[in-house]
Design an enzyme around this catalytic site. Structure first.
Site, PDB file in Angstrom:
ATOM      1  N   ILE A  62      -1.801  -0.002  -3.950  1.00  0.00           N
ATOM      2  CA  ILE A  62      -3.259  -0.013  -3.900  1.00  0.00           C
ATOM      3  C   ILE A  62      -3.751   0.361  -2.509  1.00  0.00           C
ATOM      4  O   ILE A  62      -3.001   0.301  -1.527  1.00  0.00           O
ATOM      5  CB  ILE A  62      -3.820  -1.396  -4.295  1.00  0.00           C
ATOM      6  CG1 ILE A  62      -3.359  -2.473  -3.296  1.00  0.00           C
ATOM      7  CG2 ILE A  62      -3.404  -1.748  -5.717  1.00  0.00           C
ATOM      8  CD1 ILE A  62      -3.958  -3.848  -3.544  1.00  0.00           C
ATOM      9  N   HIS A  99       0.801  -1.219   0.000  1.00  0.00           N
ATOM     10  CA  HIS A  99       0.000   0.000   0.000  1.00  0.00           C
ATOM     11  C   HIS A  99       0.840   1.278   0.000  1.00  0.00           C
ATOM     12  O   HIS A  99       0.280   2.373   0.063  1.00  0.00           O
ATOM     13  CB  HIS A  99      -0.935  -0.001   1.209  1.00  0.00           C
ATOM     14  CG  HIS A  99      -1.724  -1.273   1.324  1.00  0.00           C
ATOM     15  ND1 HIS A  99      -2.659  -1.643   0.386  1.00  0.00           N
ATOM     16  CD2 HIS A  99      -1.682  -2.274   2.247  1.00  0.00           C
ATOM     17  CE1 HIS A  99      -3.184  -2.818   0.741  1.00  0.00           C
ATOM     18  NE2 HIS A  99      -2.605  -3.221   1.848  1.00  0.00           N
TER      19      HIS A  99
END
Length: 285
Positions: A208, A193
């Site tokens: 993401i 992330h």
């Protein structure tokens, strides 16, 4: 086999003491996009300690430790590459409203191991209680690519039927460019992330958003839109993570009112409503 199903299921539960403060709750709420507009009375329920209400999905990060996915990967009998792991689904049942500060005991174990052929699914169950009794039960489905095929139980495959008719309400929520960087401060430091190189190795064009961030944003949208901001009405929230969200995208959240529950779908607007969350059910009182 990197996942030894028999050893995983036989492992003793791991019990730890967790605690949280209003600061942790405030940080979590900001991490799922609360506070816009900053002076909106509805948003101040999430961002001002003198008015603070706790969105039930805070339970997924309470205590600031590793989320269920990471804890599951550290259980005996599990030895897999983090880059092949995805959060497949989440189910949370709250037994009573979450306090703004607390200390509780959390017991975690792998409740099930499923063989999906091309992947394995671990169900990490965490049960949390304080001195007044049970607080919440949390199930995280851990999807491990390339680790199935040993002939084990495939597990349940029944999902809620697709909603019929037009949704009762539709709202859009923008994911900020720095949303994942802010959300990870609540405990999930998975490099998927934040680190572009790690994300590329995992098969994504860039980092993401955490699935649980989308989960929290969606539950907040339901509470604010259909429950008048009353977080205590939520009894449970279950979802499957059907696709990824990239920071900077827009979520389109559609809601259908049913008896005692709300069915929800979430899509990414900029990618022709590509499914993000499916099978989402919020049970309420």
């Amino acid at each position: 086999m990197p996942i030894d199903a028999a050893q995983v299921l036989a492992a003793e539960p791991r019990t730890v003491e967790i605690s949280w403060t209003p600061r942790d709750v405030l940080l979590y709420h900001l991490g799922i996009g609360a506070g816009l507009p900053a002076t909106d009375p509805g948003e101040l329920r999430y961002t001002l300690e003198t008015r603070l209400h706790v969105l039930p999905s805070f339970a997924t990060v309470a205590g600031g430790g590793s989320p269920g996915v990471i804890r599951g990967l550290s259980m005996p009998g599990v030895d897999v590459d983090l880059a092949r792991v995805l959060h497949g689904g989440q189910s949370l049942t709250v037994h009573r409203p979450l306090p703004v500060a607390g200390t509780a005991t959390a017991g975690s174990r792998i409740a099930a191991v499923y063989d999906k052929g091309t992947a394995a699914v671990l169900v990490m169950r965490t049960e949390v209680a304080d001195g007044d009794g049970p607080l919440w039960t949390d199930d995280a489905e851990i999807f491990v690519r390339g680790e199935g095929g040993w002939g084990g139980d495939r597990g349940p495959s029944v999902r809620p039927a697709a909603p019929a008719g037009e949704p009762d309400r539709t709202v859009e929520r923008t994911v900020r460019e720095d949303q994942a960087l802010l959300y990870r401060l609540s405990g999930d430091r998975n490099p998927l992330h934040a680190d572009p190189e790690f994300a590329e190795r995992a098969g994504f064009e860039r980092p993401i958003l955490h699935g649980l961030c989308t989960y929290g944003m969606t539950l907040k949208a339901v509470v604010d839109t259909l429950f008048g901001g009353d977080v205590t009405r939520v009894r449970s929230c279950t979802t499957s993570f059907a696709g990824v969200v990239y920071p900077g995208e827009t979520l389109r959240i559609r809601m259908w009112r049913l008896e005692g529950r709300v069915q929800v779908t979430v899509g990414a607007v900029e990618r022709d409503d590509a499914p993000v969350l499916t099978g989402t059910i919020v049970d309420h009182g």
